[in-house]
Design a protein around this motif. Structure first.
Motif, PDB file in Angstrom:
ATOM      1  N   GLN A 185       0.830  -1.208   0.000  1.00 37.08           N
ATOM      2  CA  GLN A 185       0.000   0.000   0.000  1.00 37.08           C
ATOM      3  C   GLN A 185       0.864   1.258   0.000  1.00 37.08           C
ATOM      4  O   GLN A 185       0.475   2.281  -0.578  1.00 37.08           O
ATOM      5  CB  GLN A 185      -0.949  -0.018   1.193  1.00 37.08           C
ATOM      6  CG  GLN A 185      -2.040  -1.078   1.058  1.00 37.08           C
ATOM      7  CD  GLN A 185      -2.869  -1.254   2.317  1.00 37.08           C
ATOM      8  OE1 GLN A 185      -2.419  -0.907   3.428  1.00 37.08           O
ATOM      9  NE2 GLN A 185      -4.062  -1.807   2.179  1.00 37.08           N
ATOM     10  N   LYS A 186       2.026   1.214   0.625  1.00 38.71           N
ATOM     11  CA  LYS A 186       2.945   2.349   0.573  1.00 38.71           C
ATOM     12  C   LYS A 186       3.395   2.635  -0.857  1.00 38.71           C
ATOM     13  O   LYS A 186       3.683   3.775  -1.206  1.00 38.71           O
ATOM     14  CB  LYS A 186       4.177   2.083   1.453  1.00 38.71           C
ATOM     15  CG  LYS A 186       3.930   2.232   2.935  1.00 38.71           C
ATOM     16  CD  LYS A 186       5.215   2.481   3.704  1.00 38.71           C
ATOM     17  CE  LYS A 186       6.250   1.421   3.460  1.00 38.71           C
ATOM     18  NZ  LYS A 186       7.495   1.662   4.243  1.00 38.71           N
ATOM     19  N   LYS A 188       1.463   2.250  -3.347  1.00 35.37           N
ATOM     20  CA  LYS A 188       0.244   2.657  -4.063  1.00 35.37           C
ATOM     21  C   LYS A 188      -0.341   1.553  -4.942  1.00 35.37           C
ATOM     22  O   LYS A 188      -1.009   1.829  -5.937  1.00 35.37           O
ATOM     23  CB  LYS A 188       0.492   3.905  -4.922  1.00 35.37           C
ATOM     24  CG  LYS A 188       1.111   5.072  -4.170  1.00 35.37           C
ATOM     25  CD  LYS A 188       0.240   5.547  -3.017  1.00 35.37           C
ATOM     26  CE  LYS A 188       0.861   6.750  -2.307  1.00 35.37           C
ATOM     27  NZ  LYS A 188       0.077   7.181  -1.126  1.00 35.37           N
ATOM     28  N   ARG A 190      -2.996  -1.592  -5.414  1.00 35.17           N
ATOM     29  CA  ARG A 190      -4.278  -2.003  -4.854  1.00 35.17           C
ATOM     30  C   ARG A 190      -4.197  -3.476  -4.479  1.00 35.17           C
ATOM     31  O   ARG A 190      -3.957  -4.329  -5.333  1.00 35.17           O
ATOM     32  CB  ARG A 190      -5.414  -1.779  -5.853  1.00 35.17           C
ATOM     33  CG  ARG A 190      -6.754  -2.227  -5.287  1.00 35.17           C
ATOM     34  CD  ARG A 190      -7.900  -1.985  -6.237  1.00 35.17           C
ATOM     35  NE  ARG A 190      -9.123  -2.579  -5.723  1.00 35.17           N
ATOM     36  CZ  ARG A 190     -10.278  -2.610  -6.375  1.00 35.17           C
ATOM     37  NH1 ARG A 190     -10.373  -2.061  -7.590  1.00 35.17           N
ATOM     38  NH2 ARG A 190     -11.337  -3.175  -5.848  1.00 35.17           N
TER      39      ARG A 190
END
Length: 379
Positions: A185-186, A188, A190
């Motif tokens: 998630q860091k 970006k 999904r």
């Protein structure tokens, strides 16, 4: 009385932890010992001695390949992207105090966290499957080529995903470890649930399945699931497979929490042991399908895409679906794979031999396995 009991429990825990950390069998003490006893030049000297072996990582005897595979084999080499990863790994292995810190944290946190999650928290143990140039050569694309959706199954910390990501507008990934999900998630990406990726209502242009099939309870089912959500005309699968092929899946408390009746992927992502220092094939070895017995895996440094540890505890069984992969060398086992992929609805468009690398520690600069990396197209 309660104070006395609490003090006693704390004392016993402290003694146990100290014994765990300061025996030569513990990572922390071994780290210190190895650095103190290493001669001048340590990692650099080892790297220089290993350069000749590194070129063997890519060796393939084309004469041993079947005719259909000879035509689609792509010869790879030790390129700049791979060398950068090796240099960084060698450098990190020499960071004494960082490695001691990692060992200390691992010793403490392993009481209540999995090794995979600890590695995600510390940001260590990254994988390397291919460089940007090797990825582009396999797919026969140029650096500016771009398409819509990528799905990376078992993405770990996302470092391998990052190699592929410049070519895609949307990037999806699957992962089990919460700290690895945090790393994804860091970046970006999904992150889809383990039973979500095949039920999104859309198709993917490229799906990567890197080094999962040998740790998957239902590998053929997984391949068919991939086929069902792949764009049927221009879609491609990037599939890496560790050879020699030694499939087994973990049963027991940890594995039981992650088992899925609907897909074999869940077991594949849990991280079972396979890493070693050397790329040498054991001689002789037999890789015929397992005959219904419990498999006790060798104690080797391991990771699945994100794990570096020695296998401890647990029980390993043969998968419920067996892939018919036979042979006594890399080329012979590769010759078994066209029929395996055909059963799932794929043909091989291109393939190569690459080292599957993992960042090292204070005992070794890096860890390596032999990979066969395929580009599959649906039929």
């Amino acid at each position: 009385m309660r104070l006395l009991a609490g003090w006693l429990c704390l004392s016993l825990a402290s003694v146990w932890l100290a014994q765990r950390m300061w025996t030569l069998r513990s990572p922390l003490t071994r780290s210190l010992y190895v650095n103190m006893t290493s001669g001048p030049g340590g990692p650099a000297a080892a790297a220089a001695g290993g350069r000749k072996e590194n070129h063997q990582w890519y060796a393939c005897n084309r004469e041993k390949l079947c005719e259909s595979l000879q035509a689609v084999f792509v010869q790879s080499y030790l390129d700049q992207g791979t060398q950068i990863f090796l240099n960084n790994s060698i450098e990190k292995s020499g960071w004494l105090f960082i490695q001691l810190y990692h060992s200390f944290v691992s010793s403490v946190f392993s009481l209540f966290m999995s090794r995979t999650s600890i590695n995600g928290l510390l940001g260590r143990g990254s994988m390397f499957v291919f460089s940007p140039d090797q990825f582009q050569r396999l797919l026969k694309i140029n650096p500016d080529w771009k398409t819509h959706r990528l799905l990376d199954l078992g993405a770990g910390d996302g470092e391998v995903t990052k190699i592929m990501s410049p070519h895609f507008e949307e990037i999806y990934a699957t992962e089990l470890s919460e700290t690895m999900i945090w790393q994804l998630q860091k970046k970006k990406y999904r992150v889809l649930g383990i039973n979500e990726w095949q039920n999104t209502g859309f198709q993917y242009d490229v799906i990567s399945c890197l080094n999962l099939l040998d740790r998957c309870d239902q590998p053929l089912t997984l391949l068919k699931d991939i086929r069902s959500v792949l764009e049927p005309t221009r879609g491609r699968v990037i599939l890496a497979l560790v050879l020699p092929f030694h499939p087994y899946v973990e049963n027991g408390s940890r594995a039981g929490e992650r088992h899925s009746e609907t897909t074999g992927l869940l077991v594949a992502l849990q991280g079972t042991p396979r890493w070693r220092k050397s790329t040498a094939w054991s001689q002789p070895f037999e890789c015929s399908p397992l005959q219904g017995k419990v498999v006790e895996p060798p104690r080797r440094y391991s990771c699945s895409r994100h794990l570096q540890e020695e296998a401890v505890g647990g029980k390993w069984d043969k998968p419920s679906e067996i892939l018919e992969i036979k042979g006594q060398n890399w080329e012979e086992q590769v010759n078994s794979l066209p029929e395996v992929f055909r059963k799932a609805g794929f043909v091989i468009e291109a393939f190569t031999r690459l080292p599957y690398l993992c960042e090292g520690d204070m005992y070794n600069d890096y860890y390596v396995l032999d990979d066969a990396v395929f580009v599959l197209k649906p039929v």
